[in-house]
Design a protein around this motif. Structure first.
Motif, PDB file in Angstrom:
ATOM      1  N   ASP A  20      41.949  45.908  36.742  1.00  0.00           N
ATOM      2  CA  ASP A  20      42.585  44.648  37.098  1.00  0.00           C
ATOM      3  C   ASP A  20      43.625  44.872  38.186  1.00  0.00           C
ATOM      4  N   ASN A  41      38.322  42.844  36.812  1.00  0.00           N
ATOM      5  CA  ASN A  41      39.012  41.627  36.400  1.00  0.00           C
ATOM      6  C   ASN A  41      39.944  41.239  37.538  1.00  0.00           C
ATOM      7  N   SER A  42      39.545  40.374  38.388  1.00  0.00           N
ATOM      8  CA  SER A  42      38.530  39.354  38.287  1.00  0.00           C
ATOM      9  C   SER A  42      38.275  38.782  39.676  1.00  0.00           C
TER      10      SER A  42
END
Length: 175
Positions: A20, A41-42
């Motif tokens: 992320d 993500n994402s």
């Protein structure tokens, strides 16, 4: 720091990691050294996100979580969220990313602030699962944020989400 973290985690666990970062160069640095198939993500429906994240998903054979929001924020309706999910998966397919590598998050908002949003999330989830055939993910425990009896509310929503087509979930441990 991301590279050190990914290396450290992969030295002690053998489960897929969810990487992320809002910075494409940080994502790529982590993906470059990752062993296996990560989850990014994402991505979301904003052009900037689609054009910077999806090529990395393709290049490194990753999976990606698609958030149903765009430059206008999170749509209040299931239809709006569905259209963003459709945009994400269509763009992914254009790049050769398999649909099974795209997990759509129809975004759970707290019921205390968005009572109507609860059903809109579930309706969007159902449409993404049945009409697009995609895997779905939700931050289920967001539903009960700031409310009393969080465990009951979260459990009830999780049951409803599973019935609507939820395939993956994240839960916080602070219930």
């Amino acid at each position: 720091m991301m590279v050190r973290t990914v290396k450290a985690l992969q030295s002690v666990v053998d489960v897929p990691l969810q990487i992320d970062s809002t910075k494409p160069d940080v994502l790529e640095a982590a993906l470059r050294i990752y062993n296996g198939k990560p989850i990014i993500n994402s991505v979301n429906g904003e052009e900037k996100s689609l054009s910077s994240v999806l090529p990395l998903v393709k290049k490194y054979g990753a999976c990606v979580i698609g958030l149903t929001l765009d430059e206008n924020g999170i749509p209040k309706t299931a239809e709006g969220r569905f259209k963003i999910a459709e945009k994400i998966v269509n763009r992914a397919k254009e790049l050769g990313i398999p649909a099974e590598d795209v997990y759509i998050d129809c975004l759970t908002l707290t019921a205390s602030a968005e009572q109507d949003g609860v059903m809109e999330t579930l309706n969007a989830l159902h449409r993404v699962k049945t009409e697009l055939g995609l895997n779905t993910v939700l931050g289920v425990s967001n539903i009960s944020f700031g409310l009393p009896n969080r465990e009951l509310i979260t459990r009830t929503f999780l049951t409803m989400a599973l019935h609507s087509g939820l395939t993956l979930s994240t839960l916080t441990t602070s219930l």
